[in-house]
Design a protein around this motif. Sequence first.
Motif, PDB file in Angstrom:
ATOM      1  N   GLU A 236       0.971  -1.299   0.026  1.00  9.43           N
ATOM      2  CA  GLU A 236       0.074   0.049   0.027  1.00  9.43           C
ATOM      3  C   GLU A 236       0.908   1.416   0.144  1.00  9.43           C
ATOM      4  OE1 GLU A 236       0.363  -2.281   2.568  1.00  9.43           O
ATOM      5  OE2 GLU A 236       0.210  -1.458   4.322  1.00  9.43           O
ATOM      6  N   PHE A 237       2.182   1.101   0.069  1.00  8.65           N
ATOM      7  CA  PHE A 237       3.037   2.346   0.306  1.00  8.65           C
ATOM      8  C   PHE A 237       3.859   2.509  -1.044  1.00  8.65           C
ATOM      9  CE2 PHE A 237       2.808   1.261   4.932  1.00  8.65           C
ATOM     10  CZ  PHE A 237       2.040   2.511   5.301  1.00  8.65           C
ATOM     11  N   ALA A 238       3.424   1.964  -2.014  1.00 10.48           N
ATOM     12  CA  ALA A 238       4.057   2.076  -3.530  1.00 10.48           C
ATOM     13  C   ALA A 238       4.202   3.217  -3.791  1.00 10.48           C
ATOM     14  CB  ALA A 238       3.351   1.165  -4.342  1.00 10.48           C
ATOM     15  N   SER A 239       3.219   4.294  -3.593  1.00 12.52           N
ATOM     16  CA  SER A 239       3.253   5.652  -4.129  1.00 12.52           C
ATOM     17  C   SER A 239       4.326   6.344  -3.488  1.00 12.52           C
ATOM     18  CB  SER A 239       2.053   6.291  -3.868  1.00 12.52           C
ATOM     19  OG  SER A 239       0.808   5.439  -3.906  1.00 12.52           O
ATOM     20  N   LEU A 240       5.091   5.912  -2.493  1.00 10.95           N
ATOM     21  CA  LEU A 240       6.148   6.690  -2.076  1.00 10.95           C
ATOM     22  C   LEU A 240       7.464   6.432  -2.820  1.00 10.95           C
ATOM     23  CD1 LEU A 240       5.603   6.332   1.653  1.00 10.95           C
ATOM     24  CD2 LEU A 240       4.915   8.217   0.431  1.00 10.95           C
ATOM     25  N   PHE A 241       7.335   5.328  -3.495  1.00  6.98           N
ATOM     26  CA  PHE A 241       8.678   4.918  -4.140  1.00  6.98           C
ATOM     27  C   PHE A 241       8.224   5.059  -5.909  1.00  6.98           C
ATOM     28  CE2 PHE A 241       8.208   2.644  -0.488  1.00  6.98           C
ATOM     29  CZ  PHE A 241       9.354   2.707  -0.081  1.00  6.98           C
ATOM     30  N   GLU A 242       9.361   5.025  -6.684  1.00  7.07           N
ATOM     31  CA  GLU A 242       9.283   4.899  -7.971  1.00  7.07           C
ATOM     32  C   GLU A 242       8.467   3.552  -8.504  1.00  7.07           C
ATOM     33  OE1 GLU A 242      10.127   7.681 -10.367  1.00  7.07           O
ATOM     34  OE2 GLU A 242       9.447   8.178  -8.245  1.00  7.07           O
ATOM     35  N   PRO A 243       7.994   3.264  -9.438  1.00  2.00           N
ATOM     36  CA  PRO A 243       7.371   2.127  -9.978  1.00  2.00           C
ATOM     37  C   PRO A 243       7.961   0.916  -9.536  1.00  2.00           C
ATOM     38  CG  PRO A 243       6.793   3.719 -11.673  1.00  2.00           C
ATOM     39  CD  PRO A 243       7.972   4.311 -10.648  1.00  2.00           C
ATOM     40  N   ASP A 244       9.457   1.143  -9.715  1.00  2.00           N
ATOM     41  CA  ASP A 244       9.971  -0.172  -9.292  1.00  2.00           C
ATOM     42  C   ASP A 244      10.524  -0.493  -7.881  1.00  2.00           C
ATOM     43  OD1 ASP A 244      12.218   1.253  -9.049  1.00  2.00           O
ATOM     44  OD2 ASP A 244      13.297   0.525 -11.149  1.00  2.00           O
ATOM     45  N   LEU A 250      10.173  11.382  -5.484  1.00  2.00           N
ATOM     46  CA  LEU A 250      10.642  12.774  -4.772  1.00  2.00           C
ATOM     47  C   LEU A 250       9.500  13.824  -5.280  1.00  2.00           C
ATOM     48  CD1 LEU A 250      14.488  13.001  -5.656  1.00  2.00           C
ATOM     49  CD2 LEU A 250      13.264  11.996  -3.874  1.00  2.00           C
ATOM     50  N   ALA A 251       8.641  13.628  -6.089  1.00  2.00           N
ATOM     51  CA  ALA A 251       7.713  14.425  -6.413  1.00  2.00           C
ATOM     52  C   ALA A 251       6.531  14.380  -5.400  1.00  2.00           C
ATOM     53  CB  ALA A 251       7.269  14.181  -7.837  1.00  2.00           C
ATOM     54  N   ASN A 252       6.385  13.205  -4.804  1.00  2.00           N
ATOM     55  CA  ASN A 252       5.215  12.906  -3.958  1.00  2.00           C
ATOM     56  C   ASN A 252       5.467  13.637  -2.420  1.00  2.00           C
ATOM     57  OD1 ASN A 252       3.637  12.175  -2.127  1.00  2.00           O
ATOM     58  ND2 ASN A 252       3.553   9.883  -2.760  1.00  2.00           N
ATOM     59  N   PRO A 253       4.785  14.755  -2.075  1.00  2.00           N
ATOM     60  CA  PRO A 253       5.072  15.239  -0.896  1.00  2.00           C
ATOM     61  C   PRO A 253       4.949  14.497   0.303  1.00  2.00           C
ATOM     62  CG  PRO A 253       3.143  16.161  -1.675  1.00  2.00           C
ATOM     63  CD  PRO A 253       3.838  15.290  -2.908  1.00  2.00           C
ATOM     64  N   GLU A 254       4.251  13.398   0.217  1.00  2.00           N
ATOM     65  CA  GLU A 254       4.276  12.339   1.420  1.00  2.00           C
ATOM     66  C   GLU A 254       5.616  11.629   1.619  1.00  2.00           C
ATOM     67  OE1 GLU A 254       1.605  11.610   3.429  1.00  2.00           O
ATOM     68  OE2 GLU A 254       0.932  13.582   2.516  1.00  2.00           O
ATOM     69  N   THR A 255       6.353  11.592   0.485  1.00  2.75           N
ATOM     70  CA  THR A 255       7.643  10.897   0.629  1.00  2.75           C
ATOM     71  C   THR A 255       8.472  11.759   1.622  1.00  2.75           C
ATOM     72  OG1 THR A 255       7.317  10.241  -1.542  1.00  2.75           O
ATOM     73  CG2 THR A 255       9.702   9.937  -0.657  1.00  2.75           C
ATOM     74  N   ASN A 285      16.754   4.230 -12.251  1.00  2.00           N
ATOM     75  CA  ASN A 285      15.307   4.447 -12.505  1.00  2.00           C
ATOM     76  C   ASN A 285      14.638   5.829 -11.780  1.00  2.00           C
ATOM     77  OD1 ASN A 285      15.642   2.493 -14.334  1.00  2.00           O
ATOM     78  ND2 ASN A 285      14.557   1.042 -12.968  1.00  2.00           N
ATOM     79  N   ALA A 286      15.699   6.584 -11.338  1.00  2.00           N
ATOM     80  CA  ALA A 286      15.000   7.989 -10.416  1.00  2.00           C
ATOM     81  C   ALA A 286      14.231   8.521 -11.480  1.00  2.00           C
ATOM     82  CB  ALA A 286      16.309   8.741 -10.108  1.00  2.00           C
ATOM     83  N   GLY A 287      13.134   9.307 -10.943  1.00  2.00           N
ATOM     84  CA  GLY A 287      12.330   9.942 -11.686  1.00  2.00           C
ATOM     85  C   GLY A 287      11.469   9.285 -12.942  1.00  2.00           C
ATOM     86  N   SER A 288      11.320   8.072 -12.683  1.00  2.00           N
ATOM     87  CA  SER A 288      10.352   7.482 -13.689  1.00  2.00           C
ATOM     88  C   SER A 288       9.020   7.297 -13.773  1.00  2.00           C
ATOM     89  CB  SER A 288      11.326   5.884 -13.930  1.00  2.00           C
ATOM     90  OG  SER A 288      11.068   5.130 -12.600  1.00  2.00           O
ATOM     91  N   CYS A 289       8.465   7.616 -12.710  1.00  2.00           N
ATOM     92  CA  CYS A 289       7.060   7.722 -12.683  1.00  2.00           C
ATOM     93  C   CYS A 289       6.359   8.779 -13.266  1.00  2.00           C
ATOM     94  CB  CYS A 289       6.472   7.634 -11.068  1.00  2.00           C
ATOM     95  SG  CYS A 289       6.479   9.410 -10.141  1.00  2.00           S
ATOM     96  N   SER A 290       4.832   8.770 -13.429  1.00  2.00           N
ATOM     97  CA  SER A 290       4.456   9.798 -14.133  1.00  2.00           C
ATOM     98  C   SER A 290       4.160  11.039 -13.537  1.00  2.00           C
ATOM     99  CB  SER A 290       2.746   9.268 -14.345  1.00  2.00           C
ATOM    100  OG  SER A 290       2.251   8.928 -13.322  1.00  2.00           O
ATOM    101  N   LEU A 291       4.060  11.131 -12.138  1.00  2.00           N
ATOM    102  CA  LEU A 291       4.358  12.717 -11.411  1.00  2.00           C
ATOM    103  C   LEU A 291       5.609  13.063 -11.542  1.00  2.00           C
ATOM    104  CD1 LEU A 291       2.632  14.100  -9.713  1.00  2.00           C
ATOM    105  CD2 LEU A 291       3.474  12.818  -7.757  1.00  2.00           C
ATOM    106  N   CYS A 292       6.690  12.386 -11.482  1.00  2.40           N
ATOM    107  CA  CYS A 292       7.966  12.827 -11.428  1.00  2.40           C
ATOM    108  C   CYS A 292       8.434  13.461 -12.699  1.00  2.40           C
ATOM    109  CB  CYS A 292       9.046  11.855 -11.120  1.00  2.40           C
ATOM    110  SG  CYS A 292       9.519  11.545  -9.251  1.00  2.40           S
TER     111      CYS A 292
END
Length: 490
Positions: A236-244, A250-255, A285-292
Motif C-alpha cells: 500500500e506504500f508503493a506511491s512513496l517509491f518509483e514504480p520499481d 521525490l515528487a510525492n510530498p508524502e515521501t 530509474n530515478a524520476g521514472s513515474c508519471s508524477l516525477c
Amino acid sequence: MIAIPREQYLRESTMPPVQEFRLDAGEFRITNGSRFVLRGAIAPSAGEIARQRIRQYWKCEGDVQIVSEPASLGAEEYFVEVSPEKIEIHADTAAALRYAFSTLRQLAESERGVMRAGWSQISCLKLHDFPALAFRGIHLCWFPESSETDLEKWIRMAAYCKFNYVVLESWGVFPFRSHPEFGWEEKRVPVETFRRLVALGKELGIRLIPQFNLFGHAAMSRCGTGKHAVLDLHPEFASLFEPDGWTWCLANPETRRVLTELALELYEAFDHPEFFHVGCDEAYNAGSCSLCARYDYSELFADHLRFFHDLFRERGCRIMMWHDMLLDRADPRWNGFICFGNRSLSELYKTLPKDIVICDWQYSPVFYPDGSPREDWITSEFFQNAGFDTLSCPWLSAELILSIGRHAAKKHQFGVLQTVWHKDRDGALDFYGAGSAAAWNPEAGSRPVVTVRQECFNRYVRDIAHDMNLMKYTDFGRHQYQVIPESHQN
Ligand SMILES: [Zn+2]
C-alpha cells in the motif's frame, strides 16, 4: 628461524602502522604497581582512562602519575617511551592517550618461558605517532542476518585501530516508532541496542553516524536479493517509491514527510551526531513515474537535498552523501571511475551547500592507456576542488585501499571512509589492516609487507573477544564457523 627482524615485526604488527618506531634493549614488566607517567595537558580524569585500560588489558593495577604540562602536540598525536623502570606517555588529549594504550596493547607480550603467564611485558622502545587524516571512518551494515555481537565486535575493532567514526547503515532492522512498517517486523533490533552501541562508541572514542538512504537503495535490501523491506509486506506504500520500488518518489510530498520522520528518529537514537549520512547512491530509474515526469528532475533532486541539508543544519549536523549521482556517466573525464548521474544532475555540485560531505566511492582500479594503474583518484579531487570536504571510500583489496589512502593524504583531503558492505568477515583483514593504514599512515602501509598479517589481526580479534567476555564458539574469530554447515549454503 625468525622470518623478519624483531624490530620490523613489532613495527609492522601495529594496526595502523605507527609513524616512528625504535626498539631499545630490555623489557618493562606490566604488573601491580608498574609505573606509568602521563605527561601533557590532560585532565586529571585521564588517570582513570589509563588505570581502566591497564586493568582491562593486563589485569593489574598500575601506578599512574600525571604530570600536567602541555606537550604541545596535535589532538591525536602521542609519544611513548618504554624503559625498564616506567612507561612514559606524552599526550594532550584523551583521544591521544587512548591511541597510545591501543598501540601498547598491540606491542605487549605475555611473560615468556613459563607455563602460565603471571604478567605481561613490553620491550623498551620509543614511539611517535599521529594520523595522516582527520576523518577516519568505517562504514558498517546491520543486515537482518547480522548479529549484535558481530556489530559490537567490529565497532570495538574500529576503535582499536584508531578509526574515529563508524557510519552504521540499518538494512531494514531499525525499529521506527513513527512508521513501524518501514523495516522487517521480524528482524527489528531494539532501539536500546542502538543506543547502547552509540554510548559504547563514545566511551571508546569513536562516534557512530547513522545512514539512511533518502534517494536510491530505498528497498533497504541488497538489490540482487530482490527483497524489499517495505513493499514486500506493505504494497500500500508503493506511491512513496518509483514504480520499481528502488528509489523514493521525490515528487510525492508524502515521501518527504515520511522520510523526515524516519530520519529524525534515527538522528535522535544516535544521540544527535555531528554528521548524518543520507546515502543517495545508485538511484537507478530515478524520476521514472508519471508524477516525477512532470518536473525538472535535477531541480527536484536538488530541492530534496537542500531540504534535508537544512533540516540537519538547523540541528548543528552536516549531511554526507555518496558522490556517484552527481557525476555524468557519459563524461569522458570519468572513464573507468564510478559515476551514475547524467548531464543535468552533474551540474548540481555548483549550487549545493558546500558543507555537505561528499563520499567518493571507487571500488576498481583505473588504468592509464599504457595499462599502468592510476594513482590519481580524480573524482574525489573534483569535489574537493569544488569546495567540498571529501572522503575517499575504498572497499576490497589492500592495494586499492592503500592507493586511495595515499592519494587522500597527499591531497590533504578530509579523510577516508572504508566501506565493508556484506564482506565484514571475509574482508576484515583488509578493512581494518589496510583501511586503518590508509587513513592513519598510508605510506607505511604501502611497504612490501602490507601492514598487519592475518595472524596478528587474529590476535587483535581475540583481544576484542576478551573485552566482550565472549564464551561461545560461534562468537570467536572472524567467522562463526570454520566449515560452513551445508544448511547455510545456497
Ligand atoms: Zn516519482
